[in-house]
Scaffold this active site. Structure first.
Site, PDB file in Angstrom:
ATOM      1  N   TRP A  22      -6.086   5.636   6.649  1.00 32.25           N
ATOM      2  CA  TRP A  22      -4.862   6.445   6.742  1.00 32.25           C
ATOM      3  C   TRP A  22      -5.024   7.618   5.772  1.00 32.25           C
ATOM      4  O   TRP A  22      -5.343   7.407   4.592  1.00 32.25           O
ATOM      5  CB  TRP A  22      -3.670   5.580   6.362  1.00 32.25           C
ATOM      6  CG  TRP A  22      -2.345   6.286   6.382  1.00 32.25           C
ATOM      7  CD1 TRP A  22      -1.840   7.020   7.411  1.00 32.25           C
ATOM      8  CD2 TRP A  22      -1.360   6.298   5.335  1.00 32.25           C
ATOM      9  NE1 TRP A  22      -0.586   7.496   7.072  1.00 32.25           N
ATOM     10  CE2 TRP A  22      -0.279   7.072   5.801  1.00 32.25           C
ATOM     11  CE3 TRP A  22      -1.289   5.745   4.058  1.00 32.25           C
ATOM     12  CZ2 TRP A  22       0.862   7.290   5.037  1.00 32.25           C
ATOM     13  CZ3 TRP A  22      -0.165   5.961   3.295  1.00 32.25           C
ATOM     14  CH2 TRP A  22       0.901   6.725   3.784  1.00 32.25           C
TER      15      TRP A  22
ATOM     16  N   LYS B 144       7.846  -0.059  10.009  1.00 31.67           N
ATOM     17  CA  LYS B 144       7.515  -0.417  11.382  1.00 31.67           C
ATOM     18  C   LYS B 144       8.124  -1.754  11.797  1.00 31.67           C
ATOM     19  O   LYS B 144       8.768  -1.856  12.821  1.00 31.67           O
ATOM     20  CB  LYS B 144       5.996  -0.451  11.553  1.00 31.67           C
ATOM     21  CG  LYS B 144       5.370   0.853  11.945  1.00 31.67           C
ATOM     22  CD  LYS B 144       5.397   1.932  10.871  1.00 31.67           C
ATOM     23  CE  LYS B 144       4.502   1.615   9.699  1.00 31.67           C
ATOM     24  NZ  LYS B 144       4.314   2.752   8.774  1.00 31.67           N
TER      25      LYS B 144
ATOM     26  N   ASP C 229      -2.812  -3.065   1.667  1.00 28.25           N
ATOM     27  CA  ASP C 229      -1.757  -2.223   2.220  1.00 28.25           C
ATOM     28  C   ASP C 229      -1.246  -2.923   3.475  1.00 28.25           C
ATOM     29  O   ASP C 229      -1.953  -3.019   4.480  1.00 28.25           O
ATOM     30  CB  ASP C 229      -2.309  -0.832   2.556  1.00 28.25           C
ATOM     31  CG  ASP C 229      -1.226   0.084   3.115  1.00 28.25           C
ATOM     32  OD1 ASP C 229      -0.068  -0.356   3.237  1.00 28.25           O
ATOM     33  OD2 ASP C 229      -1.544   1.243   3.441  1.00 28.25           O
TER      34      ASP C 229
HETATM   35  N1  PLA Z   1       0.044   2.555   5.042  1.00 26.32           N
HETATM   36  C1  PLA Z   1      -0.428   2.731   6.275  1.00 26.32           C
HETATM   37  C2  PLA Z   1      -1.710   2.113   6.648  1.00 26.32           C
HETATM   38  C3  PLA Z   1       0.308   3.494   7.206  1.00 26.32           C
HETATM   39  O1  PLA Z   1      -0.172   3.652   8.429  1.00 26.32           O
HETATM   40  C4  PLA Z   1       1.530   4.069   6.814  1.00 26.32           C
HETATM   41  C5  PLA Z   1       2.330   4.918   7.771  1.00 26.32           C
HETATM   42  C6  PLA Z   1       1.974   3.836   5.515  1.00 26.32           C
HETATM   43  C7  PLA Z   1       1.209   3.068   4.651  1.00 26.32           C
HETATM   44  C8  PLA Z   1       3.257   4.380   4.948  1.00 26.32           C
HETATM   45  O2  PLA Z   1       4.363   4.108   5.652  1.00 26.32           O
HETATM   46  P1  PLA Z   1       5.825   4.199   5.018  1.00 26.32           P
HETATM   47  O3  PLA Z   1       5.718   4.944   3.730  1.00 26.32           O
HETATM   48  O4  PLA Z   1       6.613   4.930   6.002  1.00 26.32           O
HETATM   49  O5  PLA Z   1       6.244   2.799   4.826  1.00 26.32           O
HETATM   50  N2  PLA Z   1       1.616   5.654   8.715  1.00 26.32           N
HETATM   51  C9  PLA Z   1       2.294   6.418   9.786  1.00 26.32           C
HETATM   52  C10 PLA Z   1       3.263   7.438   9.234  1.00 26.32           C
HETATM   53  C11 PLA Z   1       3.058   5.474  10.673  1.00 26.32           C
HETATM   54  C12 PLA Z   1       2.741   8.366   8.180  1.00 26.32           C
HETATM   55  O6  PLA Z   1       1.641   8.902   8.302  1.00 26.32           O
HETATM   56  O7  PLA Z   1       3.478   8.534   7.191  1.00 26.32           O
HETATM   57  C13 PLA Z   1       1.202   7.091  10.631  1.00 26.32           C
HETATM   58  O8  PLA Z   1       1.550   7.707  11.646  1.00 26.32           O
HETATM   59  O9  PLA Z   1       0.009   6.933  10.304  1.00 26.32           O
END
Ligand code: PLA
Length: 430
Positions: free
Chosen positions: A157, A276, A238
């Site tokens: 991510w 989510k 995570d």
């Molecule tokens: N960790 C991972 C692996 C994630 O994919 C995301 C969110 C988060 C943490 C953080 O989410 P939160 O702070 O909202 O709890 N990833 C999303 C959104 C869903 C984003 O990028 O913020 C994504 O589209 O990858």
């Protein structure tokens, strides 16, 4: 003629305001849009009626609408009707009941570490906030002389690297995804982690790896645990998708529980998000837990986590955590939540089947069975940046430029359109 004093005053004003008319911030450069959140903006700006948002991982119904869980609505109604409720500040560490329920959700109720009071938990601003506070704590409190290094999967991510980097940790990558097999490069992963210095932090996605949708098998998790112990790495899980991957909260916590139950006792750090699995995206409900060796240490760790939090945002917001605590503690709402969670996970799985059927019907070259095999919210298609750009420009399909598509944004109605668009770019764009 101006007096020297007057000229000096004008010069001083110009200096403070910057050389040109733009003022103090004249020199500030336009920042690029966020590679994930920015997709929402390009989607909003698109006026084509066929437009499709497969960028940010946000669950949508078959009708393409955001979904507020019934369990959440009912919890909110109960909270609103509670005459004893107030809007006082929460403690720095957040709502105690929420923290307790969060660590139990991850580790399992009655887990020895929880029972022994070895887990320090603080409420956090969703998963991102938990990672940020965790990273800051590690940068400050890893043993003196130990490297401030975190190993993250390649790819991961996108925000992981920035979060740890901003906290002052050195970020290194370990091999994870093999583009050829579209599976896990486990040998590469083991080799890279074997050469990590003792005490290095190892970032692991608890389940439903983002963006690849590829997770280690149970046997591979056991080998990773053994390596972690042998090399004295500190696992940082995570957990952003518990229950969302398989539809089962316990099954999706298997990796975390395996590590937390290892003899030792094993230390670990855990970031949890309810974005989510409870659909609480904008409520920013999450938790950070540090599993320690003793209760005494956990108490001191919690006191230091509070020192990280207090100058950042003082204390966390109440509403999301109160909803989550209510949903988890009320047996009826808890059962309803699990039912809805399974429903969301199943709809995503059905979208995998539907997209795969549409792709194979178009006889695309190559093996597209990864669409069925990948786990969680996303499909990591292997489409090139150029192909992604055409998907957006010509087909109005908005996605991240690494070829990731959010399966949760698809519906039975939009699958054929996406398959047609993919067939076009595979045939005509390199
Ligand atoms: N960790 C991972 C692996 C994630 O994919 C995301 C969110 C988060 C943490 C953080 O989410 P939160 O702070 O909202 O709890 N990833 C999303 C959104 C869903 C984003 O990028 O913020 C994504 O589209 O990858």
């Amino acid at each position: 003629m101006d007096s020297p004093n007057k000229r000096l005053a004008v010069l001083a004003r110009q200096c403070c305001a910057g050389a040109a008319d733009g003022g103090t911030w004249e020199h500030v450069q336009q920042a690029p849009p966020d590679p994930i959140i920015g997709v929402n903006d390009s989607y909003r700006a698109d006026t084509d009626p066929r437009k499709l948002n497969l960028g940010v991982g946000a669950y949508r119904t078959e009708e393409g609408k955001p979904y507020v869980l019934r369990a959440v609505r009912e919890a909110e109604a109960a909270l609103a009707a509670d005459p004893a409720a107030n809007k006082e500040y929460l403690p720095i560490a957040g709502l105690p009941e929420f923290c307790r329920l969060s660590r139990e959700l991850a580790l399992g109720p009655g887990h020895a570490a929880v029972r022994d009071g070895r887990v320090a938990t603080v409420q956090a601003l969703s998963g991102t906030g938990a990672l940020r506070v965790g990273a800051e704590f590690l940068a400050q409190h890893l043993p003196p002389g130990q490297p401030r290094v975190v190993y993250v999967p390649n790819p991961t991510w996108g925000n992981h690297k920035t979060i740890f980097g901003k906290a002052g940790m050195q970020v290194r990558e370990y091999r994870y995804f093999c583009p050829k097999t579209r599976g896990l490069d486990f040998a590469g992963m083991l080799a890279d982690l074997s050469s990590a210095p003792p005490g290095a932090v190892l970032l692991l996605h608890a389940c439903a790896h983002n963006p690849t949708g590829v997770d280690p098998t149970p046997e591979q998790w056991r080998q990773l645990l053994a390596l972690t112990q042998e090399k004295r790495l500190l696992p940082f899980f995570d957990s952003a998708y518990q229950g969302f991957a398989s539809g089962d909260l316990d099954a999706d916590a298997a990796s975390v529980r395996l590590f937390a139950s290892a003899p030792g006792p094993q230390e670990l750090v855990l970031a949890q998000s309810y974005a989510k699995n409870m659909g609480l995206y904008g409520e920013r409900a999450g938790a950070l837990s540090v599993v320690c060796k003793t209760k005494d240490v956990a108490g001191r760790v919690e006191s230091q986590l509070k020192l990280v939090i207090r100058p950042m945002y003082s204390n966390p917001p109440m509403h999301g955590a109160a909803i989550a605590a209510r949903v988890m503690s009320d047996p009826r709402l808890n059962a309803l939540w699990k039912e809805e969670l399974a429903g969301m996970a199943n709809r995503i799985k059905a979208m995998r089947q539907a997209l795969y059927a549409q792709l194979t019907a178009r006889q695309l070259p190559g093996d597209w069975s990864f669409v069925l095999k990948q786990i969680g919210m996303f499909s990591y298609t292997g489409l090139s940046k150029a192909q992604c750009e055409v998907l957006t420009a010509k087909w109005h399909i908005h996605l991240t430029m690494d070829g990731r598509i959010s399966m949760a944004g698809l519906s039975a109605a939009s699958c054929p359109y996406l398959a047609e668009a993919i067939a076009d770019v595979v045939a005509n764009v390199k």
